[in-house]
Structure formats: structure tokens, C-alpha cells
Design a protein around this motif. Structure first.
Motif, PDB file in Angstrom:
ATOM      1  N   GLN A 107       4.276  17.941  64.791  1.00 32.38           N
ATOM      2  CA  GLN A 107       3.399  17.785  63.623  1.00 32.38           C
ATOM      3  C   GLN A 107       3.765  16.528  62.836  1.00 32.38           C
ATOM      4  N   TRP A 108       5.056  16.343  62.535  1.00 31.11           N
ATOM      5  CA  TRP A 108       5.491  15.152  61.804  1.00 31.11           C
ATOM      6  C   TRP A 108       5.237  13.887  62.620  1.00 31.11           C
ATOM      7  N   GLN A 109       5.501  13.970  63.914  1.00 28.76           N
ATOM      8  CA  GLN A 109       5.299  12.806  64.774  1.00 28.76           C
ATOM      9  C   GLN A 109       3.826  12.412  64.802  1.00 28.76           C
ATOM     10  N   ALA A 110       2.933  13.382  64.876  1.00 28.07           N
ATOM     11  CA  ALA A 110       1.500  13.085  64.865  1.00 28.07           C
ATOM     12  C   ALA A 110       1.091  12.424  63.556  1.00 28.07           C
ATOM     13  N   LEU A 111       1.649  12.895  62.451  1.00 30.35           N
ATOM     14  CA  LEU A 111       1.340  12.302  61.152  1.00 30.35           C
ATOM     15  C   LEU A 111       1.842  10.857  61.073  1.00 30.35           C
TER      16      LEU A 111
ATOM     17  N   GLU B  62      10.714   3.165  68.907  1.00 28.75           N
ATOM     18  CA  GLU B  62      10.952   4.598  69.051  1.00 28.75           C
ATOM     19  C   GLU B  62      12.079   5.106  68.162  1.00 28.75           C
ATOM     20  N   ASP B  63      13.160   4.314  68.025  1.00 31.97           N
ATOM     21  CA  ASP B  63      14.283   4.786  67.206  1.00 31.97           C
ATOM     22  C   ASP B  63      13.909   4.891  65.723  1.00 31.97           C
ATOM     23  N   LEU B  64      13.085   3.965  65.216  1.00 30.45           N
ATOM     24  CA  LEU B  64      12.653   4.049  63.817  1.00 30.45           C
ATOM     25  C   LEU B  64      11.677   5.201  63.607  1.00 30.45           C
ATOM     26  N   GLU B  65      10.782   5.380  64.559  1.00 28.73           N
ATOM     27  CA  GLU B  65       9.834   6.492  64.465  1.00 28.73           C
ATOM     28  C   GLU B  65      10.580   7.825  64.460  1.00 28.73           C
ATOM     29  N   SER B  66      11.534   7.975  65.350  1.00 31.83           N
ATOM     30  CA  SER B  66      12.335   9.207  65.402  1.00 31.83           C
ATOM     31  C   SER B  66      13.115   9.402  64.114  1.00 31.83           C
ATOM     32  N   TYR B  67      13.669   8.310  63.589  1.00 27.01           N
ATOM     33  CA  TYR B  67      14.428   8.398  62.346  1.00 27.01           C
ATOM     34  C   TYR B  67      13.546   8.939  61.223  1.00 27.01           C
ATOM     35  N   LEU B  68      12.315   8.414  61.114  1.00 26.63           N
ATOM     36  CA  LEU B  68      11.394   8.893  60.072  1.00 26.63           C
ATOM     37  C   LEU B  68      11.048  10.365  60.258  1.00 26.63           C
ATOM     38  N   VAL B  69      10.757  10.759  61.486  1.00 22.13           N
ATOM     39  CA  VAL B  69      10.391  12.148  61.761  1.00 22.13           C
ATOM     40  C   VAL B  69      11.523  13.086  61.349  1.00 22.13           C
ATOM     41  N   PHE B  70      12.741  12.769  61.763  1.00 26.49           N
ATOM     42  CA  PHE B  70      13.867  13.655  61.448  1.00 26.49           C
ATOM     43  C   PHE B  70      14.264  13.563  59.974  1.00 26.49           C
ATOM     44  N   LEU B  71      14.035  12.425  59.349  1.00 30.22           N
ATOM     45  CA  LEU B  71      14.258  12.310  57.910  1.00 30.22           C
ATOM     46  C   LEU B  71      13.329  13.254  57.156  1.00 30.22           C
ATOM     47  N   LEU B  72      12.058  13.257  57.533  1.00 31.08           N
ATOM     48  CA  LEU B  72      11.093  14.151  56.888  1.00 31.08           C
ATOM     49  C   LEU B  72      11.463  15.616  57.119  1.00 31.08           C
ATOM     50  N   MET B  73      11.851  15.940  58.328  1.00 37.50           N
ATOM     51  CA  MET B  73      12.233  17.326  58.623  1.00 37.50           C
ATOM     52  C   MET B  73      13.466  17.739  57.828  1.00 37.50           C
ATOM     53  N   ARG B  74      14.414  16.829  57.693  1.00 40.89           N
ATOM     54  CA  ARG B  74      15.669  17.160  57.012  1.00 40.89           C
ATOM     55  C   ARG B  74      15.476  17.401  55.524  1.00 40.89           C
ATOM     56  N   PHE B  75      14.614  16.622  54.893  1.00 41.69           N
ATOM     57  CA  PHE B  75      14.487  16.702  53.445  1.00 41.69           C
ATOM     58  C   PHE B  75      13.311  17.535  52.955  1.00 41.69           C
ATOM     59  N   ILE B  76      12.446  17.981  53.840  1.00 45.48           N
ATOM     60  CA  ILE B  76      11.241  18.679  53.406  1.00 45.48           C
ATOM     61  C   ILE B  76      11.552  19.992  52.677  1.00 45.48           C
TER      62      ILE B  76
ATOM     63  N   VAL C  54      21.886   8.230  50.321  1.00 38.05           N
ATOM     64  CA  VAL C  54      21.286   7.395  49.272  1.00 38.05           C
ATOM     65  C   VAL C  54      20.151   6.560  49.865  1.00 38.05           C
ATOM     66  N   GLY C  55      20.413   5.916  51.000  1.00 36.39           N
ATOM     67  CA  GLY C  55      19.368   5.122  51.650  1.00 36.39           C
ATOM     68  C   GLY C  55      18.169   5.972  52.025  1.00 36.39           C
ATOM     69  N   ASP C  56      18.432   7.149  52.580  1.00 38.98           N
ATOM     70  CA  ASP C  56      17.351   8.049  52.992  1.00 38.98           C
ATOM     71  C   ASP C  56      16.525   8.527  51.796  1.00 38.98           C
ATOM     72  N   LYS C  57      17.206   8.902  50.721  1.00 42.47           N
ATOM     73  CA  LYS C  57      16.490   9.372  49.534  1.00 42.47           C
ATOM     74  C   LYS C  57      15.665   8.248  48.911  1.00 42.47           C
ATOM     75  N   CYS C  58      16.214   7.040  48.907  1.00 42.00           N
ATOM     76  CA  CYS C  58      15.456   5.894  48.382  1.00 42.00           C
ATOM     77  C   CYS C  58      14.208   5.651  49.230  1.00 42.00           C
ATOM     78  N   LEU C  59      14.336   5.797  50.538  1.00 43.69           N
ATOM     79  CA  LEU C  59      13.188   5.641  51.429  1.00 43.69           C
ATOM     80  C   LEU C  59      12.122   6.687  51.118  1.00 43.69           C
ATOM     81  N   LEU C  60      12.551   7.917  50.894  1.00 43.58           N
ATOM     82  CA  LEU C  60      11.601   8.981  50.542  1.00 43.58           C
ATOM     83  C   LEU C  60      10.942   8.726  49.186  1.00 43.58           C
ATOM     84  N   PHE C  61      11.753   8.350  48.192  1.00 44.79           N
ATOM     85  CA  PHE C  61      11.184   8.083  46.871  1.00 44.79           C
ATOM     86  C   PHE C  61      10.182   6.934  46.925  1.00 44.79           C
ATOM     87  N   ALA C  62      10.558   5.834  47.557  1.00 41.14           N
ATOM     88  CA  ALA C  62       9.673   4.662  47.607  1.00 41.14           C
ATOM     89  C   ALA C  62       8.432   4.933  48.450  1.00 41.14           C
ATOM     90  N   GLY C  63       8.568   5.750  49.486  1.00 47.09           N
ATOM     91  CA  GLY C  63       7.441   6.005  50.377  1.00 47.09           C
ATOM     92  C   GLY C  63       6.573   7.185  49.993  1.00 47.09           C
TER      93      GLY C  63
END
Length: 193
Positions: free
Chosen positions: A13-17, A31-45, A78-87
Motif C-alpha cells: 500500500q505504501w509502495q503504491a502511494l 530502489e534504496d531511497l524508495e524502500s527507505y521512504l516506505v519503511f520510514l512511513l511504516m515505522r512512524f505511522i 532526527v533526520g527521519d522526523k525532519c523528513l516527515l515534518f517537511a514532507g
């Protein structure tokens, strides 16, 4: 409005989005950046406490721990949270009385610091996260905006002028036939006379 497509797993679902956001922006992530985003979203959701962080203080404490020889995991957060806040939550900057670019610069700095203190493979990933931070925030904003059509034009112009965001540029183009020009005076350069 687009129809809702359900996928068999939350990863799918996250990957499709993320794929749809990339398509909207005409961007293709590695692929590594896409995977990073998918797992970042899953981790913090499922972690509402992420919005309660004082990221500047977290960064300073993480940097101090890193200098004392502790693992850099808190700096990654910190980097991950900043990415979530900015995005995903750019309006949080306004509520916290900081410029949205605060989260961008802090996140880039956290990832850049990590790239200097990690092994080769991880260092490359964190270096790429730093350099591609704006693109990643654009993709996250696009996931949020997929079903929206209204955008605050002045916010988009400011975002484009300060960061060069391709998503902000696209929204400006969609909203008006006139195109803005970059300020000759910006925080990154001196006034041109």
C-alpha cells in the motif's frame, strides 16, 4: 477524485502511494531511497509522539552522544522526523514558529553528519538522503496532495524560491500562467546590485 485501490499488505500500500507520487512528479527514485521512504512511513505511522519532538534539542543531544562514542541512531531519528515534518506536515513549521526550511536544513545536517560517521554502505545512503532531501519531501507532499487540488500559491512560491522544490514549481505552473523569478536577495546569496 481517484478511486481507492487496496493492496494485500501495508508495504504494498505504501509502495503504491510512493509510486503514484513519483508518477505525479515525473520522478523515479532509486530502489534504496524508495524502500527507505516506505519503511520510514511504516515505522512512524503509529507513533503520534513524533509530533511532540523538539528536533533542534534532539539534534544537539544526539550530536553530543555521537561525540562521546555512542551509536548514531538518535541522529537518524532526527533526520527521519525532519523528513516527515517537511514532507507530510509542513504546516507544523508555522505552528512551531519556524520556517519550513528549518526542518529541511536540520534533516540534511543530521543525514550529512551520519554519512561521516557510518560504514561505507550506510554512509552512501545517508549522503544520498541529504542531497535528495528536497525531492523526498516533494514525494511525501505529493502523497498527501494526490487527492487535493487547492494549494496556497504564496507558500508554494516561497518554497520554490528558498529550496528549488520541483513540486512547488509544478504547483505554481498549474495555478497561474505567470511564472515567478527567484529573489536576487536570499539567505543563500548576497544582494545583487
Amino acid at each position: 477524485m481517484r478511486s481507492l485501490l487496496l493492496h494485500p499488505t501495508s508495504i504494498a500500500q505504501w509502495q503504491a502511494l510512493i509510486h503514484e507520487a513519483q508518477k505525479t512528479l515525473s520522478i523515479r527514485l532509486e530502489e534504496d531511497l524508495e524502500s527507505y521512504l516506505v519503511f520510514l512511513l511504516m515505522r512512524f505511522i503509529e507513533q503520534p509522539c513524533v509530533t511532540q519532538s523538539v528536533l533542534g534539542l534532539d539534534f544537539l543531544q544526539s550530536s553530543q552522544k555521537l561525540q562521546n562514542g555512542h551509536p548514531p541512531i538518535a541522529l537518524k531519528d532526527v533526520g527521519d522526523k525532519c523528513l516527515l515534518f517537511a514532507g507530510l506536515f509542513p504546516e507544523r513549521a508555522t505552528r512551531k514558529r519556524v520556517d519550513q526550511l528549518y526542518f529541511v536544513k536540520l534533516g540534511q545536517t543530521a543525514y550529512a553528519t551520519l554519512s561521516e560517521h557510518e560504514n561505507t554502505k550506510q554512509a552512501d545512503l545517508f549522503s544520498t538522503l541529504c542531497t535528495q532531501f528536497i525531492i523526498l519531501t516533494d514525494i511525501l507532499q505529493a502523497t498527501r496532495d494526490i487527492s487535493k487540488t487547492d494549494h496556497n500559491l504564496l507558500e508554494q512560491i516561497e518554497r520554490w524560491q528558498h529550496s528549488g522544490s520541483p513540486l512547488a514549481w509544478k504547483k505554481i505552473q498549474e495555478s497561474t500562467q505567470a511564472l515567478p523569478i527567484k529573489n536576487k536577495r536570499s539567505p543563500n546569496n548576497k544582494s545583487v546590485h
